[in-house]
Design a protein around this motif. Structure first.
Motif, short mmCIF file in Angstrom:
data_model
loop_
_atom_site.label_atom_id
_atom_site.label_comp_id
_atom_site.label_asym_id
_atom_site.label_seq_id
_atom_site.Cartn_x
_atom_site.Cartn_y
_atom_site.Cartn_z
N ALA A 113 0.82 -1.37 0.10
CA ALA A 113 -0.08 0.02 0.06
C ALA A 113 0.99 1.18 0.03
O ALA A 113 0.57 2.12 -0.68
N CYS A 126 -5.05 3.05 -2.32
CA CYS A 126 -4.26 2.27 -1.42
C CYS A 126 -5.09 1.65 -0.15
O CYS A 126 -4.33 0.66 0.50
N SER A 165 -4.08 3.15 5.47
CA SER A 165 -3.65 3.93 4.12
C SER A 165 -4.68 5.23 4.03
O SER A 165 -4.38 6.29 3.88
#
Length: 344
Positions: A131, A161, A168
């Motif tokens: 990510a 992400c 994220s």
């Protein structure tokens, strides 16, 4: 014991510190990291990810359906977990290589510092690593020109992400940093409201309705992890502010402001971090962005070059002792000792 993995890890990194602008060394360092990641067969999270691969179905992944889809597709193709790990290692390491090549005036030096300071934990945190690597490349245009023109799509990119790791969503903090000047009081208030709102939605609404995987509850708060988070943010801000104070002014002023503002905003993360210490990883990832931008300021050679480099090296050492050293037996040690390449 085979010393092959030790050699491919430490020698390229050492050379990268000497010839920091070498593009050839960037490729060699990246290849070394790929070999260490792709052919590793034990680390702190290895058993858990292997179990996920063999037992979880797509619906079990909640909002992290992006990562779940990669696992589902890999299993559908008949690949083993080891083969899946090779694929993830290829994507993640390539994205870090691409970011370093594009952002840094000293890419081999940046990759060397990344390899020694961040990679030993990143390869363990498979979803987090992927990510963050994706985010770095999404965020790259803004970091390169520090313009305001590409802000609109960044929240959407952060959402992408989040499909690979749920924390994220807090990368939004990098979008809130103003580059042209230090944050005003009103900017603090706006940022505070936005981050508190995100935290409330993230913790008490989204999770309550089951959109996020239950695994997040493994990271429920404890005092020790919260203290580590405080220490990480204090180190980030103290080192960056001292560095930026030395190099303030001139053509790097926007970069200086950006660095300081990011690390000021990070302190707001202490609020959700008390309940979710897993968010100390945001501080770790912010420190890598700090290193990349500080190296660019250093590389201009305006003044106090060796002093600036000493600050960056000391900073990386502090980050290592906060994040890597306490879990050495689950990160560095298995990275070097549990690799299929040592069998040949």
């Amino acid at each position: 014991m085979s010393y092959f993995t030790y050699a491919i890890y430490y020698i390229p990194c050492f050379l990268g510190m000497i010839w920091g602008d070498s593009k050839a060394l960037c490729k060699i360092i990246s290849l070394s990291l790929w070999l260490l990641y792709a052919f590793n067969f034990y680390n702190g999270d290895y058993d858990a990810y292997e179990a996920y691969y063999n037992t979880r179905v797509l619906s079990d992944w909640g909002i992290e359906i992006g990562f779940g889809f990669l696992m589902y597709t890999s299993k559908a193709l008949g690949l083993t977990y080891s083969m899946f790990q090779v694929i993830i290692a290829t994507i993640s390491v390539f994205l870090i290589y691409r970011f370093s090549m594009k952002i840094s005036k000293k890419p081999a030096l940046l990759l060397s510092l990344y390899a020694l300071t961040y990679f030993p934990l990143d390869y363990v945190l498979m979803r987090n690593f992927l990510a963050f690597a994706i985010f770095l490349n999404f965020f790259l245009p803004r970091l390169m020109d520090l313009s305001e023109s590409n802000n609109v799509l960044i929240p959407m990119k952060i959402l992408i992400c989040t499909l690979f790791h749920q924390t994220s969503v807090f990368f939004i903090i990098f979008v809130l940093a103003n580059k042209r000047k230090f944050l005003r009081f009103v900017d603090f208030i706006i940022a505070f409201i936005v981050l508190i709102f995100l935290y409330i939605v993230f913790r008490y609404v989204v999770i309550s309705f089951g959109f996020f995987s239950d695994r997040l509850h493994l990271y429920d708060g404890n005092t020790n992890m919260f203290l580590v988070t405080i220490l990480a943010y204090v180190i980030n801000f103290s080192v960056v502010y001292f560095f930026c104070y030395i190099y303030r002014g001139g053509e790097d002023n926007r970069v200086v402001n950006f660095l300081v503002n990011i690390n000021i905003l990070l302190f707001f993360m202490l609020i959700p971090s008390f309940d979710l210490p897993i968010l100390n990883r945001i501080g770790k990832y912010a420190s890598f962005i700090n290193v990349a931008l500080m190296l660019n300021i250093y590389a201009r050679g305006l003044r106090l070059r060796w002093f600036g480099l000493a600050i960056i090296f000391t900073y990386c050492l502090l980050v290592y002792f906060v994040f890597i050293f306490p879990v050495n037996e689950y990160t560095v040690s298995p990275m070097l000792n549990f690799n299929y390449l040592n069998n040949y």
